[in-house]
Design a protein around this motif. Structure first.
Motif, PDB file in Angstrom:
ATOM      1  N   LEU A 100       1.836 -36.150 -26.850  1.00 36.40           N
ATOM      2  CA  LEU A 100       1.127 -37.157 -27.630  1.00 36.40           C
ATOM      3  C   LEU A 100       2.111 -38.094 -28.315  1.00 36.40           C
ATOM      4  O   LEU A 100       3.136 -37.654 -28.830  1.00 36.40           O
ATOM      5  N   ALA A 105      -1.428 -42.876 -31.163  1.00 42.42           N
ATOM      6  CA  ALA A 105      -2.606 -42.168 -31.650  1.00 42.42           C
ATOM      7  C   ALA A 105      -3.137 -42.809 -32.929  1.00 42.42           C
ATOM      8  O   ALA A 105      -4.351 -42.989 -33.083  1.00 42.42           O
ATOM      9  N   THR A 106      -2.251 -43.180 -33.824  1.00 41.47           N
ATOM     10  CA  THR A 106      -2.658 -43.836 -35.073  1.00 41.47           C
ATOM     11  C   THR A 106      -3.368 -45.149 -34.784  1.00 41.47           C
ATOM     12  O   THR A 106      -4.418 -45.433 -35.358  1.00 41.47           O
ATOM     13  N   LEU A 108      -4.849 -46.100 -31.960  1.00 41.73           N
ATOM     14  CA  LEU A 108      -6.119 -45.860 -31.270  1.00 41.73           C
ATOM     15  C   LEU A 108      -7.200 -45.376 -32.233  1.00 41.73           C
ATOM     16  O   LEU A 108      -8.362 -45.764 -32.112  1.00 41.73           O
ATOM     17  N   LYS A 109      -6.829 -44.535 -33.193  1.00 41.14           N
ATOM     18  CA  LYS A 109      -7.799 -44.087 -34.201  1.00 41.14           C
ATOM     19  C   LYS A 109      -8.284 -45.268 -35.036  1.00 41.14           C
ATOM     20  O   LYS A 109      -9.462 -45.367 -35.350  1.00 41.14           O
ATOM     21  N   SER A 113     -12.150 -46.675 -35.046  1.00 43.09           N
ATOM     22  CA  SER A 113     -12.962 -46.719 -36.266  1.00 43.09           C
ATOM     23  C   SER A 113     -13.676 -48.054 -36.424  1.00 43.09           C
ATOM     24  O   SER A 113     -14.607 -48.162 -37.208  1.00 43.09           O
ATOM     25  N   THR A 148      -2.460 -39.214 -24.831  1.00 45.14           N
ATOM     26  CA  THR A 148      -2.783 -39.702 -26.172  1.00 45.14           C
ATOM     27  C   THR A 148      -4.116 -40.427 -26.181  1.00 45.14           C
ATOM     28  O   THR A 148      -4.921 -40.260 -27.102  1.00 45.14           O
ATOM     29  N   CYS A 149      -4.377 -41.228 -25.151  1.00 44.91           N
ATOM     30  CA  CYS A 149      -5.649 -41.947 -25.060  1.00 44.91           C
ATOM     31  C   CYS A 149      -6.822 -40.976 -24.965  1.00 44.91           C
ATOM     32  O   CYS A 149      -7.804 -41.099 -25.701  1.00 44.91           O
ATOM     33  N   ASP A 151      -6.958 -37.881 -25.845  1.00 48.01           N
ATOM     34  CA  ASP A 151      -7.049 -37.076 -27.053  1.00 48.01           C
ATOM     35  C   ASP A 151      -7.741 -37.833 -28.189  1.00 48.01           C
ATOM     36  O   ASP A 151      -8.230 -37.225 -29.131  1.00 48.01           O
ATOM     37  N   ASN A 152      -7.787 -39.162 -28.088  1.00 53.64           N
ATOM     38  CA  ASN A 152      -8.401 -39.990 -29.128  1.00 53.64           C
ATOM     39  C   ASN A 152      -9.697 -40.636 -28.653  1.00 53.64           C
ATOM     40  O   ASN A 152     -10.013 -41.765 -29.024  1.00 53.64           O
ATOM     41  N   ASP A 153     -10.465 -39.928 -27.827  1.00 53.80           N
ATOM     42  CA  ASP A 153     -11.796 -40.345 -27.346  1.00 53.80           C
ATOM     43  C   ASP A 153     -11.771 -41.572 -26.447  1.00 53.80           C
ATOM     44  O   ASP A 153     -12.784 -42.241 -26.300  1.00 53.80           O
ATOM     45  N   TYR A 154     -10.647 -41.889 -25.855  1.00 50.34           N
ATOM     46  CA  TYR A 154     -10.575 -42.958 -24.848  1.00 50.34           C
ATOM     47  C   TYR A 154     -10.462 -42.261 -23.486  1.00 50.34           C
ATOM     48  O   TYR A 154      -9.409 -42.217 -22.872  1.00 50.34           O
TER      49      TYR A 154
END
Length: 167
Positions: A100, A105-106, A108-109, A113, A148-149, A151-154
């Motif tokens: 990751l 990740a930050t 993408l979050k 949002s 990473t994508c 893992d962040n709902d992408y």
């Protein structure tokens, strides 16, 4: 002097009322709005147009479908960018011990949002993302970006390619 008839008085009042109002020519106004609408339609973002990038050479594919207008991760020869904002360099991401990428990740979050995502049958949001990767990008970097994508709902990941050849 002779008194005016009620009809003449009414006519004069009407003339005074009409004289005070300005006439508006709607024909020229409609022409201006028509030109404005056509300009906005032509200059609006086209999802089938990929971002111009001199630092990236996309792989060639026989795919016929056009990309949707989604969040874009661009992996150039040197950097990783999300919607044009630099997240890190290829060397930094290659040096990571985990799958990751924290900076990605930050971002993408943050982007997630501010958007509404469709939920799958298990109630998990599934967002779409488009990855533009240089054809010489190491697989390890692409794998970390993909991990990473997802893992962040992408979860709906698409890769941009250059259309070439015939099927």
């Amino acid at each position: 002097m002779k008194d005016k008839s009620p009809r003449v008085k009414r006519h004069e009042r009407l003339q005074k009322r009409i004289k005070g109002q300005a006439n508006l020519n709607l024909t020229s106004l409609m022409d201006i709005f028509t030109i404005l609408v056509f300009f906005l339609l032509v200059s609006s973002s086209n999802p089938s147009k990929l971002p111009d990038a001199e630092k990236i050479k996309l792989p060639v594919s026989l795919a016929q479908t056009e990309p949707k207008d989604t969040l874009t991760v661009m992996i150039t020869k040197d950097d990783v960018l999300v919607q044009g904002m630099k997240i890190g360099t290829i060397n930094e991401i290659s040096a990571l011990k985990t799958d990751l990428v924290p900076a990605l990740a930050t971002e993408l979050k943050y982007r997630a949002s501010h958007t509404v995502a469709a939920l799958n049958e298990r109630g998990i949001p599934e967002r779409e993302i488009l990855i533009l990767g240089d054809e010489k990008t190491p697989y390890s970097v692409i794998r970390k970006v993909m991990a990473t994508c997802s893992d962040n709902d992408y979860a709906k990941i698409s890769f941009a390619v250059t259309r070439g050849g015939k099927q």
